[in-house]
Design a protein around this motif. Structure first.
Motif, PDB file in Angstrom:
ATOM      1  N   LEU A 199      19.284  -5.396  -0.631  1.00 34.07           N
ATOM      2  CA  LEU A 199      18.974  -4.057  -0.120  1.00 34.07           C
ATOM      3  C   LEU A 199      17.752  -3.500  -0.823  1.00 34.07           C
ATOM      4  N   ASN A 200      17.701  -3.661  -2.129  1.00 33.04           N
ATOM      5  CA  ASN A 200      16.555  -3.169  -2.886  1.00 33.04           C
ATOM      6  C   ASN A 200      15.264  -3.815  -2.396  1.00 33.04           C
ATOM      7  N   GLY A 201      15.315  -5.128  -2.144  1.00 33.93           N
ATOM      8  CA  GLY A 201      14.136  -5.839  -1.658  1.00 33.93           C
ATOM      9  C   GLY A 201      13.726  -5.393  -0.266  1.00 33.93           C
ATOM     10  N   SER A 202      14.708  -5.193   0.611  1.00 31.39           N
ATOM     11  CA  SER A 202      14.398  -4.751   1.981  1.00 31.39           C
ATOM     12  C   SER A 202      13.760  -3.369   1.992  1.00 31.39           C
ATOM     13  N   LEU A 203      14.293  -2.462   1.158  1.00 36.73           N
ATOM     14  CA  LEU A 203      13.743  -1.109   1.095  1.00 36.73           C
ATOM     15  C   LEU A 203      12.319  -1.124   0.538  1.00 36.73           C
ATOM     16  N   THR A 204      12.090  -1.951  -0.459  1.00 36.38           N
ATOM     17  CA  THR A 204      10.741  -2.063  -1.028  1.00 36.38           C
ATOM     18  C   THR A 204       9.763  -2.553   0.025  1.00 36.38           C
ATOM     19  N   LYS A 205      10.161  -3.565   0.774  1.00 37.71           N
ATOM     20  CA  LYS A 205       9.315  -4.118   1.837  1.00 37.71           C
ATOM     21  C   LYS A 205       8.976  -3.043   2.871  1.00 37.71           C
ATOM     22  N   LEU A 206       9.990  -2.341   3.357  1.00 30.69           N
ATOM     23  CA  LEU A 206       9.773  -1.339   4.402  1.00 30.69           C
ATOM     24  C   LEU A 206       8.939  -0.166   3.892  1.00 30.69           C
ATOM     25  N   ARG A 207       9.162   0.238   2.663  1.00 30.68           N
ATOM     26  CA  ARG A 207       8.397   1.358   2.113  1.00 30.68           C
ATOM     27  C   ARG A 207       6.939   0.973   1.917  1.00 30.68           C
ATOM     28  N   GLN A 208       6.688  -0.228   1.442  1.00 29.09           N
ATOM     29  CA  GLN A 208       5.301  -0.659   1.283  1.00 29.09           C
ATOM     30  C   GLN A 208       4.610  -0.785   2.642  1.00 29.09           C
ATOM     31  N   GLN A 209       5.318  -1.354   3.614  1.00 30.66           N
ATOM     32  CA  GLN A 209       4.712  -1.504   4.939  1.00 30.66           C
ATOM     33  C   GLN A 209       4.421  -0.152   5.585  1.00 30.66           C
ATOM     34  N   GLU A 210       5.358   0.795   5.433  1.00 32.80           N
ATOM     35  CA  GLU A 210       5.127   2.112   6.033  1.00 32.80           C
ATOM     36  C   GLU A 210       3.931   2.801   5.399  1.00 32.80           C
ATOM     37  N   ALA A 211       3.669   2.482   4.122  1.00 34.78           N
ATOM     38  CA  ALA A 211       2.517   3.071   3.433  1.00 34.78           C
ATOM     39  C   ALA A 211       1.215   2.343   3.769  1.00 34.78           C
ATOM     40  N   GLY A 212       1.291   1.318   4.634  1.00 36.01           N
ATOM     41  CA  GLY A 212       0.099   0.586   5.018  1.00 36.01           C
ATOM     42  C   GLY A 212      -0.224  -0.589   4.121  1.00 36.01           C
ATOM     43  N   ILE A 213       0.692  -0.927   3.222  1.00 32.86           N
ATOM     44  CA  ILE A 213       0.477  -2.058   2.306  1.00 32.86           C
ATOM     45  C   ILE A 213       0.957  -3.328   2.992  1.00 32.86           C
ATOM     46  N   THR A 214       0.063  -4.247   3.200  1.00 34.91           N
ATOM     47  CA  THR A 214       0.393  -5.458   3.961  1.00 34.91           C
ATOM     48  C   THR A 214       0.612  -6.685   3.088  1.00 34.91           C
ATOM     49  N   THR A 215       0.191  -6.616   1.825  1.00 37.29           N
ATOM     50  CA  THR A 215       0.332  -7.772   0.937  1.00 37.29           C
ATOM     51  C   THR A 215       0.882  -7.353  -0.416  1.00 37.29           C
ATOM     52  N   TYR A 216       1.413  -8.327  -1.117  1.00 40.13           N
ATOM     53  CA  TYR A 216       1.946  -8.076  -2.464  1.00 40.13           C
ATOM     54  C   TYR A 216       1.701  -9.297  -3.337  1.00 40.13           C
ATOM     55  N   ARG A 217       1.661  -9.064  -4.645  1.00 42.24           N
ATOM     56  CA  ARG A 217       1.534 -10.177  -5.587  1.00 42.24           C
ATOM     57  C   ARG A 217       2.928 -10.518  -6.116  1.00 42.24           C
TER      58      ARG A 217
END
Length: 269
Positions: free
Chosen positions: A180-198
């Motif tokens: 759940l923590n990972g899914s929320l992080t993914k969705l929050r980053q995507q909603e903010a326009g962040i398309t990539t992560y390290r």
């Protein structure tokens, strides 16, 4: 974790109190005493049928007695999902602030659906855990009656079964939390326009080999099968370096973290 652990102890308590007192009588009834030559053979078929029927009725009773505790555990898991979301929000803002120097506030229209999905998944897992424990205990007793085992060995095997349930509960709690923590992080980053992560591992001996090879690599939220070769500027299949094909936190008990890459928005395909 605490909620599921308490529930596993409730399973143990109810099974012990409801089932244990009946086992000696069942074992006595199904023990075949060979008759003297002049006696009529003892027919056990009907006795065994009665014992199995009583066993099944007792297991149904155990299931009924566990339902209030099971419902309580399911409700507690749903509340825990809300707590995870709040914690994730705080951590997300800290990470974004460290990268951008500002806070980002999102509408998060998907949050309710994510929490409902989390609650439903946990309800199913808790229900399955109860069913599996009852089925294991049933199998232990029926094998014991068939083999003529003694009472102490039956109880010992049931106790071992309780251990399996407790370990499974611990795994469920940790895995569902990280997912759940990972899914929320993914969705929050995507909603903010962040398309990539390290990709960032925990940098210890427990890190999986297919996660370790991705440590420090830039990955795409829209495609978990690739990573960026920073020398060529091209996206490459993770399989070429033996990397996992899922995002951080999606493998069982994964502890890796996705560090948002604001500059990654400008990378091409």
């Amino acid at each position: 974790t605490a909620t599921l652990y308490r529930y596993t102890f409730q399973i143990r308590k109810i099974i012990s109190e409801t089932l244990y007192p009946k086992i000696p009588l069942w074992m006595e009834l199904t023990t075949y005493n060979y008759p003297e030559p002049e006696d009529q053979p003892v027919k056990l078929d009907s006795i065994v049928d009665d014992v199995i029927a009583d066993l099944n009725a007792t297991l149904v009773l155990i299931d009924i007695l566990l339902r209030p505790s099971q419902t309580s555990a399911i409700n507690a898991a749903a509340r825990y999902g809300i707590q995870i979301a709040a914690f994730n929000q705080v951590q997300y803002q800290k990470t974004i602030n460290s990268v951008l120097g500002v806070d980002i506030f999102l509408e998060e229209p998907w949050l309710e659906a994510q929490l409902e999905l989390f609650a439903n998944q946990n309800a199913q897992l808790i229900s399955n855990m109860t069913t599996n424990e009852i089925e294991r205990v049933s199998g232990i007793i029926q094998r014991a009656l068939q083999e003529g085992s003694n009472y102490s060995s039956v109880v010992e095997n049931i106790q071992k079964s309780f251990g399996i349930t407790r370990r499974h509960a611990k795994l469920i709690a940790r895995d569902q939390t990280t997912k759940l923590n990972g899914s929320l992080t993914k969705l929050r980053q995507q909603e903010a326009g962040i398309t990539t992560y390290r990709w960032q591992t925990s940098c210890d001996e427990r890190v999986r080999p297919d996660h370790r090879v991705l440590d420090g690599k830039i990955c795409r939220w829209d495609d978990p099968k690739v990573y960026l070769n920073e020398e060529t500027g091209k996206w490459v299949k993770r399989s070429t370096i033996g990397g996992t094909k899922v995002h951080t936190s999606q493998d069982v008990n994964c502890r890796c973290q996705p560090i948002p890459q604001i500059e990654g928005i400008f990378y091409g395909n």
